[in-house]
Design an enzyme around this catalytic site. Sequence first.
Site, PDB file in Angstrom:
ATOM      1  CG  HIS B 143      -3.164  44.259  70.561  1.00 36.08           C
ATOM      2  ND1 HIS B 143      -1.733  44.603  70.574  1.00 36.08           N
ATOM      3  CD2 HIS B 143      -3.262  43.875  69.572  1.00 36.08           C
ATOM      4  CE1 HIS B 143      -1.257  44.528  69.313  1.00 36.08           C
ATOM      5  NE2 HIS B 143      -2.385  44.235  68.452  1.00 36.08           N
ATOM      6  CG  ASP B 178       0.168  40.017  65.488  1.00 39.45           C
ATOM      7  OD1 ASP B 178      -0.787  39.354  65.204  1.00 39.45           O
ATOM      8  OD2 ASP B 178       0.325  41.184  65.162  1.00 39.45           O
ATOM      9  CG  HIS B 180      -0.388  44.919  64.920  1.00 39.44           C
ATOM     10  ND1 HIS B 180      -1.158  44.065  64.149  1.00 39.44           N
ATOM     11  CD2 HIS B 180      -0.493  46.250  64.291  1.00 39.44           C
ATOM     12  CE1 HIS B 180      -1.524  44.569  63.002  1.00 39.44           C
ATOM     13  NE2 HIS B 180      -1.130  46.001  62.993  1.00 39.44           N
ATOM     14  CG  ASP B 265      -0.880  40.820  61.922  1.00 38.67           C
ATOM     15  OD1 ASP B 265       0.351  40.226  62.409  1.00 38.67           O
ATOM     16  OD2 ASP B 265      -1.702  41.304  62.734  1.00 38.67           O
TER      17      ASP B 265
HETATM   18 ZN   LIG Z   1      -1.373  41.844  64.778  1.00 36.85          ZN
END
Ligand SMILES: [Zn+2]
Lengths: 146, 356
Positions: B143, B178, B180, B265
């Site tokens: 991120h 991931d 996200h 995740d």
């Molecule tokens: Zn994540």
Amino acid sequence: MISRLVIGLDGSHGSRTAATFAAELATRCGASVLALHAVGLLDRVPSEREPVPSHQHRVEILNELKGAWSEPLTGLSPEYRLVDGNPVSALLRTATDPGDVIIVGSRGAGGATDLGSTSSQTAKMAQVPVVIVPSIDDPAPPERAR
Amino acid sequence: MVPSGDLSRSDRIDLAMAAPVLFTSMLDVDHHDTGAWHPERSSRLPAVQVAIADPAVHEVIEMAEPRQATIDDLALAHDASYLAGLEQFITSGRGELDPDTQTSIGSWETARWAAGSGLAAIDALDRGEADAAFVAIRPPGHHATATQAMGFCLINNVAVAARALTARGQRVAILDWDVHHGNGTQDIFWDDDRVLYASIHESPAYPGTGRASEVGASGAAGLTVNVPLPAGATGDHSLAAFDTIIGPAIEAFAPDWILVSAGYDAHRADPLAGLAWTAGDYGLLATRVRSLAPASGRTVFLLEGGYDLEALTSSVTATIAAVAGVDHETEAPSSGGPGRDDVIIAARFRARALES
Ligand SMILES: [Zn+2]
């Protein structure tokens, strides 16, 4: 010239002060109001509670945004929006029109570096005007918004 | 470990095929304290350590030392002013970069170990020490943009590694599984034609980026590949996305290296997200990555998210077993959830990006 005020709200004292200021500014210049909350990674895992399904959480948080967090905006018929991301990225991605003005509360994190506060990061990177509303009577250090 | 003489036939075959996997852990240098309740916590690294102690993979593991990234290393992916500000922020004792992203006094040193571990793994693979590497690091990185920390991430570890490779003239494919979207990685390589960035992620979800229509800047159109999947999506659709979109994209790009932003995740047990993958799904995805590896010793998995410790352990074991090519009993792959139409839509955007 100022057509829309984009306000970042998280239920904190600072964001309430910003909303109060925004309400007055919107009334004076006839701008529309967008009340925005950035939905972060931790929004669905509050420390005291079990994680909740994301859709259920979004309903809860939207109710908060439309309710207590936006109380100073009552009567202005704001638009409410949940935007995924951190507060800075959510504000920057949302306020992109020439008539937009971003309004954020200062959470008192104005130390030696500009990395730490939503308001200063937003001001540094935004392509539209940013109003940072100080909350001088903030009694406590900034708290995590839940 | 030397195989004993009484192995069954299948064990003998497994060991003959088994490829060594380099493992780098910064367990001893992790001083990034996010607070007791924070899901991105220090106990994640010991959970990965448990994963490699599993008898199924223990014998294929070759331990490698991490190293600390220098400022020059970090500056491959970040603005110098950001790095200076971040160091100052952390070492002055302040704690909250944004509502998600906490730091402690040791976070700067720890983040440098995390970014350096990927570089150390590349060095070790260059020396021919293994076929692939798994780098167990925190804080995660995908991120973090060139100028902003967010989403638990301070330094973009995979971006630092990729830039170290492109700096020596090599082409890099980054697969980000991931749950996200890796907004930071996408942003850093948006107009870089030496790096392909491909992500499978939940949407809508944090950080709000990663639509299938985001395909890269005009000089690098088609080198950003996004497959957003709805909450509840099962692993079968990720495999379909890999087989029909991401795998062909990587093959066409012909990278010298594959780096995997390996977050865990998307597992159905993870508290932070809503996809429904199992450890078995990670194993199948890792097998596909292995089949695409440009050459021996050119694949690095870098840990990103993954916040349910049991799921993290079982999924990392499944990943390493698949990369090594050893048999391993794990959770059955998941199927039957939503996501089929979303893969078809992403494929259309991909096709359109290639036409332009
Ligand atoms: Zn994540």
